[in-house]
Write a protein that holds these residues in place. Structure first.
Motif, short mmCIF file in Angstrom:
data_model
loop_
_atom_site.label_atom_id
_atom_site.label_comp_id
_atom_site.label_asym_id
_atom_site.label_seq_id
_atom_site.Cartn_x
_atom_site.Cartn_y
_atom_site.Cartn_z
N GLN A 19 7.34 -33.66 15.52
CA GLN A 19 7.80 -32.46 16.21
C GLN A 19 6.98 -31.23 15.79
N LEU A 20 6.57 -31.17 14.52
CA LEU A 20 5.75 -30.05 14.06
C LEU A 20 4.40 -30.01 14.76
N ARG A 21 3.88 -31.17 15.13
CA ARG A 21 2.56 -31.25 15.77
C ARG A 21 2.62 -31.10 17.29
N GLU A 22 3.75 -31.40 17.90
CA GLU A 22 3.86 -31.44 19.36
C GLU A 22 3.80 -30.04 19.96
N PRO A 23 2.76 -29.71 20.78
CA PRO A 23 2.59 -28.34 21.31
C PRO A 23 3.80 -27.83 22.10
N GLN A 24 4.44 -28.69 22.88
CA GLN A 24 5.57 -28.22 23.67
C GLN A 24 6.76 -27.85 22.78
N ILE A 25 7.02 -28.67 21.78
CA ILE A 25 8.12 -28.37 20.85
C ILE A 25 7.79 -27.13 20.03
N GLN A 26 6.53 -26.93 19.71
CA GLN A 26 6.10 -25.77 18.93
C GLN A 26 6.43 -24.44 19.61
N GLN A 27 6.60 -24.47 20.92
CA GLN A 27 6.89 -23.22 21.63
C GLN A 27 8.25 -22.64 21.24
N ASP A 28 9.11 -23.46 20.70
CA ASP A 28 10.41 -23.01 20.21
C ASP A 28 10.23 -22.63 18.75
N ARG A 29 10.08 -21.34 18.47
CA ARG A 29 9.79 -20.89 17.10
C ARG A 29 10.89 -21.26 16.12
N MET A 30 12.13 -21.13 16.56
CA MET A 30 13.24 -21.45 15.66
C MET A 30 13.20 -22.92 15.26
N TYR A 200 -9.94 -24.90 9.93
CA TYR A 200 -8.60 -25.33 10.30
C TYR A 200 -8.51 -26.85 10.17
N ILE A 201 -7.32 -27.31 9.80
CA ILE A 201 -7.12 -28.74 9.57
C ILE A 201 -7.10 -29.49 10.90
N VAL A 202 -7.83 -30.62 10.95
CA VAL A 202 -7.89 -31.49 12.13
C VAL A 202 -7.28 -32.85 11.77
N PRO A 203 -6.30 -33.37 12.56
CA PRO A 203 -5.72 -32.79 13.76
C PRO A 203 -4.75 -31.63 13.49
N GLY A 204 -4.16 -31.57 12.32
CA GLY A 204 -3.33 -30.42 11.96
C GLY A 204 -2.20 -30.16 12.94
N LEU A 205 -1.89 -28.87 13.09
CA LEU A 205 -0.85 -28.47 14.05
C LEU A 205 -1.09 -27.09 14.62
N GLY A 206 -2.16 -26.42 14.22
CA GLY A 206 -2.42 -25.05 14.65
C GLY A 206 -2.18 -24.07 13.52
#
Length: 217
Positions: A19-30, A200-206
Motif C-alpha cells: 500500500q505504501l508503494r501503490e500510487p493510487q493509494i498514496q493519494q490518500d495522505r492520511m 532516490y531509491i528505486v523502486p522505492g515509493l517516491g
C-alpha cells in the motif's frame, strides 16, 4: 552488519509495504501516514526482541506472576519531516521512551554525486549508556542519518545503536557501514535495488515527506 527485513517474511507487513508503494493509494495522505505508522509499530516490536529485560514478580488478586519488562526505555530519535508518522509507530510501542527530533533536508535538484544534507532544528536527550533508535523512513544515501549520528555522538556513547527505515538502498547501507564507527543494527521494511541519478531509491515509493504532508517550496 546486523540487518532485519520485514519483506523477507510473509506477514501483514507485506500488505502495508504494498500500500505504501501503490500510487493510487498514496493519494490518500492520511492512509499513507497511517501505513508508515503501522510499519513503524511492526519494526519497533522486532527491535524490542533484542533489548535487555529484567524479570520480577507481580502479586495479582489471585496469586504471584513472573513477568518481565525492559531494563530501560530506549531513546527514539525522529528525523523530520517524513519521519514523524513512522516515529509515531515506534512511540506507540515504546510509549515511555525519551524522544528527540532533528530536522534534516536535502538540496533539491542535486544529483547523487553532489547531494548535500542540511540539519536544522535539533532537540535531543542524553544518549549515554542508552539504547538508541534512529528513525528515518527512507534510507537513501545514508547522509542524513550519518549527520544525525555525528550530532548525537557529541552527547555521549549509547549502549546500542539501532537504525530503522521503511525502505533502504544498498548504497546508503554501505555508506553507514563504512562511516559509523559503532556496532549498528538495521531494521528495514525492505531493502530495494539501488539509487537513481537524483539519489532516490528505486523502486522505492517516491518522496515520503511530500506524500505525508504535501509538496514543499
Amino acid at each position: 552488519m546486523n540487518i532485519f527485513q520485514l519483506q523477507q517474511q510473509l506477514s501483514i507487513a507485506q500488505s502495508i509495504l504494498a500500500q505504501l508503494r501503490e500510487p493510487q493509494i498514496q493519494q490518500d495522505r492520511m492512509r499513507f501516514r497511517l501505513n508508515l505508522q503501522r510499519l513503524g509499530s511492526l519494526l519497533a516490536y522486532e527491535v524490542s526482541k533484542v533489548l535487555p529485560y529484567q524479570q520480577f514478580d507481580i502479586q495479582t488478586a489471585l496469586g504471584s506472576a513472573k513477568v518481565a519488562d525492559l531494563e530501560q526505555q530506549p531513546v527514539l530519535i525522529c528525523v523530520m519531516r517524513a519521519g514523524l508518522p513512522f516515529y509515531q509507530g515506534f512511540l506507540d510501542m515504546f510509549d515511555q521512551a525519551d524522544s528527540g527530533f532533528v530536522g534534516a533536508y536535502r538540496e533539491e535538484g542535486a544529483d547523487a554525486s553532489e547531494l548535500d544534507i542540511f540539519l536544522g532544528y535539533s532537540a535531543t536527550p542524553d544518549i549515554a549508556g542508552r539504547d538508541l533508535i534512529l528513525i528515518d523512513p527512507m534510507l537513501a544515501t545514508g547522509s542524513s542519518l550519518f549527520k544525525v549520528w555525528q550530532l548525537l555522538r557529541k552527547k555521549g556513547e549509547p549502549r546500542s545503536l539501532h537504525i530503522a527505515a521503511a525502505i533502504a538502498a544498498p548504497e546508503g547501507m554501505a555508506m553507514l557501514q563504512q562511516q559509523i564507527d559503532f556496532p549498528a543494527f538495521f531494521w528495514l521494511g525492505a531493502l530495494d535495488d539501488n539509487l537513481n541519478a537524483q539519489a532516490y531509491i528505486v523502486p522505492g515509493l517516491g518522496d515520503a515527506g511530500d506524500l505525508c504532508f504535501g509538496s514543499k517550496n
